[in-house]
Design an enzyme around this catalytic site. Structure first.
Site, PDB file in Angstrom:
ATOM      1  N   MET A  88      53.723  48.828  40.174  1.00  0.00           N
ATOM      2  CA  MET A  88      54.424  47.750  41.383  1.00  0.00           C
ATOM      3  C   MET A  88      55.595  48.481  41.570  1.00  0.00           C
ATOM      4  O   MET A  88      56.213  48.231  42.229  1.00  0.00           O
ATOM      5  CB  MET A  88      54.802  46.217  39.673  1.00  0.00           C
ATOM      6  N   HIS A  99      43.419  45.089  43.176  1.00  0.00           N
ATOM      7  CA  HIS A  99      43.953  43.691  43.468  1.00  0.00           C
ATOM      8  C   HIS A  99      43.550  43.044  42.874  1.00  0.00           C
ATOM      9  O   HIS A  99      42.692  41.847  43.824  1.00  0.00           O
ATOM     10  CB  HIS A  99      44.198  43.502  45.404  1.00  0.00           C
ATOM     11  N   GLU A 109      38.373  41.753  36.657  1.00  0.00           N
ATOM     12  CA  GLU A 109      38.798  43.051  37.432  1.00  0.00           C
ATOM     13  C   GLU A 109      38.527  44.743  36.917  1.00  0.00           C
ATOM     14  O   GLU A 109      38.093  45.095  36.636  1.00  0.00           O
ATOM     15  CB  GLU A 109      40.210  43.734  37.201  1.00  0.00           C
TER      16      GLU A 109
HETATM   17  C1  GRF Z   1      46.277  43.359  38.429  1.00  0.00           C
HETATM   18  O1  GRF Z   1      45.723  41.765  37.769  1.00  0.00           O
HETATM   19  C2  GRF Z   1      46.017  44.002  39.245  1.00  0.00           C
HETATM   20  O2  GRF Z   1      45.076  43.424  39.879  1.00  0.00           O
HETATM   21  C3  GRF Z   1      47.490  43.590  39.579  1.00  0.00           C
HETATM   22  O3  GRF Z   1      48.151  43.827  38.388  1.00  0.00           O
HETATM   23  C4  GRF Z   1      47.468  42.856  37.290  1.00  0.00           C
HETATM   24  C5  GRF Z   1      47.577  44.493  36.432  1.00  0.00           C
HETATM   25  O4  GRF Z   1      47.690  43.454  34.964  1.00  0.00           O
HETATM   26  N1  GRF Z   1      47.492  45.147  40.897  1.00  0.00           N
HETATM   27  P1  GRF Z   1      47.299  45.316  33.732  1.00  0.00           P
HETATM   28  O5  GRF Z   1      48.615  45.785  33.700  1.00  0.00           O
HETATM   29  O6  GRF Z   1      46.432  45.993  34.280  1.00  0.00           O
HETATM   30  O7  GRF Z   1      46.595  44.258  32.776  1.00  0.00           O
END
Ligand code: GRF
Length: 194
Positions: free
Chosen positions: A92, A111, A176
């Protein structure tokens, strides 16, 4: 098989990190996670790395006066582990142009939207607020412009009646975890192994 060494940058839960670790465990997968870096000491993803004996380091952005100095510290750590490709997985922090340039073509992000729709930190919330009927996730190369680099893979899924940010993000997360390892495989297969 010689595997590409991957560095994963996280800030939180690290479920995508877990998906990359799980993929790496397969003999025919072209990458392995060499190091995990978190800018937050409470990121649960650090535990996931440690459970798999992967070096896990906290580099707290608050300890550095500038974004460049923070990025340089991450760069040093990535070099120390001979990293060839960097994956952002829920990381972040914005990256400096210098860092992005150093990793051009070798820096991936995931994303939780169908880019170019719904860039930014609240993509799932924004998609719901807009009343979109279809959502998903995108793996893309990182460039200087936020959430805008060349797309490697996307997965689409319907927004269901009654979806909340939590239920929709849960299903996006599942997608994802499928496409991030696959996109990394595609990138590895394009990169000559050093
Ligand atoms: C995911 O939804 C990703 O797309 C976004 O942040 C979230 C991270 O989730 N960038 P995690 O920490 O991998 O569980």
């Amino acid at each position: 098989m010689a595997k590409h060494k991957i560095g994963v940058l996280i800030s939180g839960g690290g479920s995508n990190l877990q998906a990359l670790i799980d993929a790496s465990a397969k003999a025919d997968y072209p990458a392995s996670v060499a190091v995990v870096i978190s800018n937050r000491e409470d990121a649960y993803g650090l535990n996931r790395a440690r459970e798999h004996d992967i070096p896990a380091h906290i580099i707290n952005h608050k300890d550095y006066n500038t974004r460049e100095a923070f990025d340089d510290a991450m760069q040093d750590m990535l070099e120390r582990h001979n990293v060839e490709i960097v994956c952002l997985a829920g990381f972040m922090r914005l990256l400096s142009p210098k860092f992005v340039a150093r990793w051009q073509g070798r820096l991936l992000n995931i994303h939780p939207s169908l880019l170019p729709s719904f860039k930014g930190a609240h993509a799932v919330r924004d998609a719901l607020a807009a009343g979109t009927k279809e959502s998903g996730c995108t793996v893309h190369l990182v460039t200087d412009e936020l959430d805008s680099g060349p797309i490697l893979l996307q997965a689409k899924l319907p927004v269901l009646p009654g979806d909340t940010e939590e239920t929709l993000h849960f299903r996006i997360h599942e997608a994802e975890h499928r496409i991030y390892p696959e996109a990394l495989r595609i990138l590895c297969e394009k990169q000559p192994k050093k």
